[in-house]
Design a protein around this motif. Structure first.
Motif, PDB file in Angstrom:
ATOM      1  N   TYR A 140       0.854  -1.362  -0.047  1.00  0.00           N
ATOM      2  CA  TYR A 140      -0.081   0.026  -0.100  1.00  0.00           C
ATOM      3  C   TYR A 140       0.798   1.331   0.116  1.00  0.00           C
ATOM      4  N   ALA A 185      -6.104   0.250  -2.059  1.00  0.00           N
ATOM      5  CA  ALA A 185      -6.838  -0.189  -0.776  1.00  0.00           C
ATOM      6  C   ALA A 185      -6.068  -1.532  -0.285  1.00  0.00           C
ATOM      7  N   GLY A 208      -7.142  -5.440   1.904  1.00  0.00           N
ATOM      8  CA  GLY A 208      -8.295  -5.848   2.920  1.00  0.00           C
ATOM      9  C   GLY A 208      -7.902  -7.204   3.337  1.00  0.00           C
ATOM     10  N   HIS A 246      -5.889  -4.447  13.639  1.00  0.00           N
ATOM     11  CA  HIS A 246      -6.072  -2.878  13.968  1.00  0.00           C
ATOM     12  C   HIS A 246      -5.435  -2.502  15.144  1.00  0.00           C
ATOM     13  N   HIS A 288      -8.962  -1.886   5.220  1.00  0.00           N
ATOM     14  CA  HIS A 288     -10.144  -1.079   4.170  1.00  0.00           C
ATOM     15  C   HIS A 288     -11.427  -1.886   3.947  1.00  0.00           C
ATOM     16  N   ASN A 289     -10.982  -3.248   4.211  1.00  0.00           N
ATOM     17  CA  ASN A 289     -12.278  -4.050   3.617  1.00  0.00           C
ATOM     18  C   ASN A 289     -12.260  -5.478   3.930  1.00  0.00           C
ATOM     19  N   ASN A 309     -14.325   1.252  11.211  1.00  0.00           N
ATOM     20  CA  ASN A 309     -14.707   2.006   9.757  1.00  0.00           C
ATOM     21  C   ASN A 309     -13.796   0.898   8.619  1.00  0.00           C
ATOM     22  N   VAL A 310     -14.122  -0.524   8.729  1.00  0.00           N
ATOM     23  CA  VAL A 310     -13.688  -1.436   7.768  1.00  0.00           C
ATOM     24  C   VAL A 310     -15.213  -1.764   6.918  1.00  0.00           C
ATOM     25  N   SER A 311     -15.232  -1.534   5.726  1.00  0.00           N
ATOM     26  CA  SER A 311     -16.376  -1.923   4.753  1.00  0.00           C
ATOM     27  C   SER A 311     -16.472  -3.427   4.599  1.00  0.00           C
TER      28      SER A 311
END
Length: 158
Positions: A21, A28, A30, A43, A51-52, A74-76
C-alpha cells in the motif's frame, strides 16, 4: 499436502500488505473471511487500517456481529454469495471432503417472495437490495447475461 505454517502471524502478513500500500501498488488493502478477533488483532498494530473484509454473507448467514465490529473499526464489508449458495455441492478432493449438506434457499424465502410480488423484482434483486441497504457491498455470481443485467437494476427499488 502439508499442514498450515503456524509460525507466520497474521500481523506479519499485514505488515507486508502495508508495504504494498505504501508503495502505491494498491489503493486499498483488505482481508477475506476474517473474524472480529483477527481484524482487531491487525487493527491494534496497523499503520494502515484494514479497508475491507470480504465474507460470505446472505439472508441465512447475516454475520450481524461481525458487520457491526467492522463498522466500528471503519472497515467496509463486501458480501460474496449474497443470494446464498443454493447450488453448492459437497467438495471431495482425494481424502479431503467439505460437506455442506442441505441448506435453505434464500431465493425461496416467504418474505422475499412476497416482496418480489410487491415490487415487481426478482428474488435475487430483493436479496441484493437488502444487503446494499445495510451498507454492504455485494459480489453476486452469475454466468447468465440476463441475471447479470438484473443485478444492476436494484437501485430503482423503492
Amino acid at each position: 499436502m502439508t499442514g498450515p505454517d503456524h509460525s507466520v502471524k497474521v500481523t506479519d502478513i499485514w505488515k507486508g500488505m502495508e508495504g504494498i500500500y505504501e508503495k502505491k501498488l494498491a489503493r486499498a488493502i483488505g482481508v477475506s473471511n476474517f473474524n472480529a478477533e483477527q481484524i482487531q488483532r491487525i487493527h491494534s498494530v496497523a499503520k494502515v487500517p484494514v479497508h475491507n473484509n470480504q465474507i460470505e454473507l446472505h439472508l441465512y448467514f447475516n454475520q450481524q456481529k461481525l458487520v457491526e465490529e467492522c463498522k466500528k473499526l471503519n472497515v467496509s464489508v463486501t458480501a460474496y454469495a449474497p443470494i446464498g449458495s443454493p447450488g453448492r455441492k459437497d467438495i471431495i478432493v482425494g481424502k479431503f471432503a467439505c460437506r455442506f449438506g442441505a441448506s435453505l434457499n434464500p431465493l425461496e424465502n416467504e418474505a422475499v417472495v412476497r416482496l418480489t410480488k410487491k415490487y415487481g423484482k426478482t428474488p435475487a434483486q430483493i436479496l441484493l437490495r437488502h444487503l446494499i441497504q445495510r451498507e454492504i457491498s455485494v459480489i453476486p455470481k452469475s454466468t447468465n447475461e440476463k441475471r447479470l443485467k438484473e443485478n444492476f437494476e436494484v437501485k430503482n427499488l423503492e
